[in-house]
Each structure stands twice: as structure tokens, then as C-alpha cells.
Motif scaffolding. Sequence first.
Motif, PDB file in Angstrom:
ATOM      1  N   PHE A  80       0.858  -1.187   0.000  1.00  0.00           N
ATOM      2  CA  PHE A  80       0.000   0.000   0.000  1.00  0.00           C
ATOM      3  C   PHE A  80       0.895   1.238   0.000  1.00  0.00           C
ATOM      4  CE2 PHE A  80      -2.337  -3.233   2.476  1.00  0.00           C
ATOM      5  CZ  PHE A  80      -3.496  -3.329   1.717  1.00  0.00           C
ATOM      6  N   ARG A  81       0.570   2.200  -0.852  1.00  0.00           N
ATOM      7  CA  ARG A  81       1.357   3.434  -0.833  1.00  0.00           C
ATOM      8  C   ARG A  81       0.848   4.329   0.288  1.00  0.00           C
ATOM      9  NH1 ARG A  81       3.826   7.261  -5.595  1.00  0.00           N
ATOM     10  NH2 ARG A  81       5.333   8.198  -4.179  1.00  0.00           N
ATOM     11  N   LEU A  82       1.690   4.545   1.289  1.00  0.00           N
ATOM     12  CA  LEU A  82       1.303   5.309   2.464  1.00  0.00           C
ATOM     13  C   LEU A  82       2.110   6.587   2.641  1.00  0.00           C
ATOM     14  CD1 LEU A  82       1.034   2.320   4.986  1.00  0.00           C
ATOM     15  CD2 LEU A  82      -0.807   3.374   3.652  1.00  0.00           C
ATOM     16  N   SER A  83       3.165   6.783   1.853  1.00  0.00           N
ATOM     17  CA  SER A  83       3.990   7.985   2.018  1.00  0.00           C
ATOM     18  C   SER A  83       4.710   8.294   0.711  1.00  0.00           C
ATOM     19  CB  SER A  83       4.978   7.807   3.173  1.00  0.00           C
ATOM     20  OG  SER A  83       5.840   6.717   2.933  1.00  0.00           O
ATOM     21  N   TRP A  84       5.764   9.099   0.776  1.00  0.00           N
ATOM     22  CA  TRP A  84       6.318   9.735  -0.415  1.00  0.00           C
ATOM     23  C   TRP A  84       7.331   8.890  -1.160  1.00  0.00           C
ATOM     24  CZ3 TRP A  84      10.724  11.667  -2.709  1.00  0.00           C
ATOM     25  CH2 TRP A  84      10.547  12.695  -3.634  1.00  0.00           C
ATOM     26  N   GLU A  85       8.061   7.993  -0.476  1.00  0.00           N
ATOM     27  CA  GLU A  85       9.223   7.359  -1.101  1.00  0.00           C
ATOM     28  C   GLU A  85       8.842   6.486  -2.289  1.00  0.00           C
ATOM     29  OE1 GLU A  85       8.164   4.438   2.277  1.00  0.00           O
ATOM     30  OE2 GLU A  85       8.367   6.608   2.062  1.00  0.00           O
ATOM     31  N   ALA A  86       9.805   6.248  -3.170  1.00  0.00           N
ATOM     32  CA  ALA A  86       9.591   5.398  -4.330  1.00  0.00           C
ATOM     33  C   ALA A  86       9.358   3.947  -3.900  1.00  0.00           C
ATOM     34  CB  ALA A  86      10.785   5.477  -5.277  1.00  0.00           C
ATOM     35  N   TYR A  87       8.839   3.163  -4.815  1.00  0.00           N
ATOM     36  CA  TYR A  87       8.408   1.794  -4.501  1.00  0.00           C
ATOM     37  C   TYR A  87       9.518   0.960  -3.869  1.00  0.00           C
ATOM     38  CZ  TYR A  87       6.791  -2.984  -5.283  1.00  0.00           C
ATOM     39  OH  TYR A  87       6.448  -4.304  -5.109  1.00  0.00           O
ATOM     40  N   ARG A  88      10.733   0.938  -4.456  1.00  0.00           N
ATOM     41  CA  ARG A  88      11.806   0.075  -3.983  1.00  0.00           C
ATOM     42  C   ARG A  88      12.802   0.785  -3.064  1.00  0.00           C
ATOM     43  NH1 ARG A  88      12.717  -5.232  -4.171  1.00  0.00           N
ATOM     44  NH2 ARG A  88      14.831  -4.550  -3.630  1.00  0.00           N
ATOM     45  N   THR A  89      12.530   2.038  -2.726  1.00  0.00           N
ATOM     46  CA  THR A  89      13.473   2.756  -1.874  1.00  0.00           C
ATOM     47  C   THR A  89      13.735   2.059  -0.538  1.00  0.00           C
ATOM     48  OG1 THR A  89      13.121   4.932  -2.862  1.00  0.00           O
ATOM     49  CG2 THR A  89      13.820   4.903  -0.561  1.00  0.00           C
ATOM     50  N   PRO A  90      12.704   1.604   0.210  1.00  0.00           N
ATOM     51  CA  PRO A  90      12.997   1.029   1.538  1.00  0.00           C
ATOM     52  C   PRO A  90      13.971  -0.151   1.509  1.00  0.00           C
ATOM     53  CG  PRO A  90      10.682   1.584   1.382  1.00  0.00           C
ATOM     54  CD  PRO A  90      11.247   1.747   0.001  1.00  0.00           C
ATOM     55  N   PRO A  91      13.721  -1.228   0.742  1.00  0.00           N
ATOM     56  CA  PRO A  91      14.680  -2.341   0.791  1.00  0.00           C
ATOM     57  C   PRO A  91      16.021  -2.015   0.148  1.00  0.00           C
ATOM     58  CG  PRO A  91      13.045  -2.760  -0.894  1.00  0.00           C
ATOM     59  CD  PRO A  91      12.581  -1.544  -0.140  1.00  0.00           C
ATOM     60  N   ASP A  92      16.018  -1.212  -0.918  1.00  0.00           N
ATOM     61  CA  ASP A  92      17.285  -0.878  -1.570  1.00  0.00           C
ATOM     62  C   ASP A  92      18.155   0.014  -0.688  1.00  0.00           C
ATOM     63  OD1 ASP A  92      16.465  -2.375  -3.702  1.00  0.00           O
ATOM     64  OD2 ASP A  92      15.965  -0.685  -5.000  1.00  0.00           O
ATOM     65  N   MET A  93      17.534   0.970  -0.006  1.00  0.00           N
ATOM     66  CA  MET A  93      18.285   1.817   0.914  1.00  0.00           C
ATOM     67  C   MET A  93      18.786   1.003   2.103  1.00  0.00           C
ATOM     68  SD  MET A  93      17.137   5.349   2.837  1.00  0.00           S
ATOM     69  CE  MET A  93      17.238   6.349   1.341  1.00  0.00           C
ATOM     70  N   LEU A  94      17.962   0.074   2.578  1.00  0.00           N
ATOM     71  CA  LEU A  94      18.393  -0.798   3.669  1.00  0.00           C
ATOM     72  C   LEU A  94      19.658  -1.558   3.291  1.00  0.00           C
ATOM     73  CD1 LEU A  94      17.853  -2.267   6.414  1.00  0.00           C
ATOM     74  CD2 LEU A  94      16.523  -3.936   5.072  1.00  0.00           C
ATOM     75  N   ALA A  95      19.670  -2.167   2.118  1.00  0.00           N
ATOM     76  CA  ALA A  95      20.843  -2.928   1.677  1.00  0.00           C
ATOM     77  C   ALA A  95      22.063  -2.027   1.548  1.00  0.00           C
ATOM     78  CB  ALA A  95      20.546  -3.625   0.352  1.00  0.00           C
ATOM     79  N   ALA A  96      21.858  -0.814   1.000  1.00  0.00           N
ATOM     80  CA  ALA A  96      22.980   0.106   0.832  1.00  0.00           C
ATOM     81  C   ALA A  96      23.534   0.544   2.181  1.00  0.00           C
ATOM     82  CB  ALA A  96      22.531   1.320   0.021  1.00  0.00           C
ATOM     83  N   MET A  97      22.663   0.799   3.134  1.00  0.00           N
ATOM     84  CA  MET A  97      23.117   1.229   4.450  1.00  0.00           C
ATOM     85  C   MET A  97      23.866   0.111   5.178  1.00  0.00           C
ATOM     86  SD  MET A  97      20.077   3.628   5.969  1.00  0.00           S
ATOM     87  CE  MET A  97      19.962   5.347   5.460  1.00  0.00           C
ATOM     88  N   LEU A  98      23.378  -1.103   5.046  1.00  0.00           N
ATOM     89  CA  LEU A  98      24.070  -2.219   5.691  1.00  0.00           C
ATOM     90  C   LEU A  98      25.481  -2.367   5.133  1.00  0.00           C
ATOM     91  CD1 LEU A  98      21.171  -4.830   5.891  1.00  0.00           C
ATOM     92  CD2 LEU A  98      22.299  -3.708   7.819  1.00  0.00           C
ATOM     93  N   ARG A  99      25.599  -2.256   3.802  1.00  0.00           N
ATOM     94  CA  ARG A  99      26.937  -2.359   3.207  1.00  0.00           C
ATOM     95  C   ARG A  99      27.832  -1.216   3.679  1.00  0.00           C
ATOM     96  NH1 ARG A  99      23.759  -3.721  -1.484  1.00  0.00           N
ATOM     97  NH2 ARG A  99      23.934  -5.949  -1.933  1.00  0.00           N
ATOM     98  N   CYS A 100      27.267  -0.012   3.743  1.00  0.00           N
ATOM     99  CA  CYS A 100      28.057   1.130   4.180  1.00  0.00           C
ATOM    100  C   CYS A 100      28.497   0.977   5.630  1.00  0.00           C
ATOM    101  CB  CYS A 100      27.256   2.419   4.021  1.00  0.00           C
ATOM    102  SG  CYS A 100      27.173   3.015   2.320  1.00  0.00           S
ATOM    103  N   GLY A 101      27.675   0.281   6.425  1.00  0.00           N
ATOM    104  CA  GLY A 101      28.031   0.049   7.809  1.00  0.00           C
ATOM    105  C   GLY A 101      28.928  -1.151   8.000  1.00  0.00           C
TER     106      GLY A 101
END
Length: 387
Positions: free
Chosen positions: A320-341
Amino acid sequence: MRIATMAKLIGGILLWIVVALCLFLTLVPPFLDRIYYRGQETAHFDGERFANPDGETAPAPALAFVFLAHRIGSAMQQPVWPTSVAVAQSRPPARVAGQAMQVTWIGHASVLIQTQGLNILTDPVWSDTAGPLGMGPRRVAAPGVAIADLPKIDLIVVSHNHYDHLDLATLKALWQRDRPVIVTGLGNDSVIGQAGVPARGLDWGQKLTLQPGIDVVVTRNHHWSSRWFADRNRALWSSFVVTLPGGNLFFAGDTGWGDGKWPAEAAALGPVRFAAIPVGAFRFKPGQMAADAHIGPRDAIRVWDGLGRPWALPIHWGTFRLSWEAYRTPPDMLAAMLRCGGTDPARFVDHPLGQRFDVPAIGTPPAPPSDDGIARCRAEGRFDGFR
């Protein structure tokens, strides 16, 4: 001239919408209030409404105004979401015996966990829309498992009474078919009872023994509740721990970060083997990294870390679209942040809807994610491409 006239017409229509909403929020709410629970006062219940002891979220009318204003003001700038997403629906096994554990993401916060011969379902929603009277956001992805293909459900946990988490039609269908045990926070049992479905309402820290060695414990998180605006916080919101041989199950429900102490409180009940953690609906303006009542990928990593970094599934996105971010932003950003950490993202990664996966036994946990690494990557602009 024609463009100017059209702009004035659209502006006038939007103005009347805002005026109508103001009148609605002023005049109608007293008639929509409900009393779901009566009991003794506690540190998070004043006799009438529940509260977050670590600080309250913004009032529901304010959230509605902010959301509406943003949607009107940035409709042309929002990232485009797909109108539908292809889903390969599956048919899970009838049971998974012993300490083997299999998980299937149904969609949004609905997750099927199979282990110890039990079939556990979180926040089941099979309806097409998430809102009152059939209104509200419409799902863009079908459930990963058709409701008719679900195995017999033994336990359902319901985190709170928002429509994208408490769906009376789904609960009624599952109750009539399977007669599962339903556990929820105080007051939500009254809401569920409106559909003729019995549920057990518990306070934070209380538990229900399902069978020897397996308890369902209602635990704290940071959110709010409402079905009709004026009934704000008349029912309790919660996360859950299901104690299991071989490691516990944790379901975060829907939550903001708050004081950030609640993941460790859940982990204190025993080592967590698997966790379902929300990562989506966190942006109400470009660049936002979290909302007061919703964690984004950054805080989801902190929750995961507080739980002891178990195998985890990112939920609360892509249905369900509940806010502003793009469709795949949450999981893709999660993966990027984990790698950066400096952390392997394989332990906390998205899985396709309907695709069953095995959860390994508890072993040596990975090294904790590095806050400095995430901060450095953000400073270097590595997250700038996410909308």
C-alpha cells in the motif's frame, strides 16, 4: 488565459477540499469516538487513552493535514509507483515440524511463520483497500499466498487497529475457517469482536501460553491507534515476542523509534532467531529518513542491532502506498546502508512476495553495523539517488 482560468478553478477546488476537511475534523469526530477498553490507570494508560511513555506522536488531525497538504503540493513531484506488481503466489506446506523454520511474506505487515508444527500469521490483511468503508490506499500487489491456499492457522497476532494492520474481513474469514488463537493489545479485542471474532487483549509485558515452552508475549513499541480519528489511542499498539525452542520470533508491528529501548527489552526475553521489522512509509517529504511513528531503513538497522542482529525480513513496504518514497526505496536503501556500515545484508534482506525461505538456526551473530560507516556514506552522497 485558458491555463490561468484552469489554475484558478483547481485552486478553488483544493480550497474547498481543505475547508470541508476542516469542518469534518471539527464537527464529526465527537460522533466517531469509541471506548474500546476500560481498566486501571498505568504508566501508559490514563483511564481513557493509551500513550507512549517515551513521548507522544503528533495528533491524528495534524497528521491528516500534513499528509493532505503534502500530497496536494507535491503530487507532480512524487516518485511514480507501479499500479500493479506481478506476484507469483505460492502454496505453503501444511506444517513445518521441529526446529525447522520457514517464512513467507504475504505483503505489507502480513507474514506467515511456520515452525514447531505451528502456523503463525502477523497482521493479516487480504482486502484490496486499507481504510474505512472500502476507502483508503489500494494494494498494488496481490497477497503472496491466496487466502484459500493458506495452511490452517494456529496463531494470529494483531499489532494495532489501523486498517492496514487490522482487517476485520480477513480476520472473520480466518476465524470461521480455522478458529485460531488471536492475541492483540488491550482494546483491539473489542474492535475485532465487532466482526464476531474472539481475541485476547493483553497489556505490554503480559503473555499467553500457547503450549508448554511457547508463549506469546505482548511487548512495547512506539506508535498510536485510531479507526475514526476521534478514537485516537483508545486501544493499545504493540510488538510481539513468541518464545520458541531454538530461538524466539519477534514481530515489530508498526512503529517509530521512540526511546529505542524496546528492541533490547524484547531481546531480554531470550535470543531472537527471526524478526519482521518495518522499513517503509517513512518519507512525507523528500530526503526524510524517518517519521515519528514509522521507522525507515536507518532506524530499522538500529532495531535489528538491538535485537541481536537475527535473521530478519523487511516489511511494511511495497503493498500500500502510504507515504512519499519510491516503490523500492525502503529495501534498496536498507541494503545500501548495511553495506556502508560494513555488514553483510544477507541476514536482513527482502524476499519476493509468496517466496518461502528457510531461517537458519541461531549461530554466531554478525559484527554490529557501524554508525560511522553509515554517516560517512550519507556524507559522501551515496544515498542521494534514493527518492
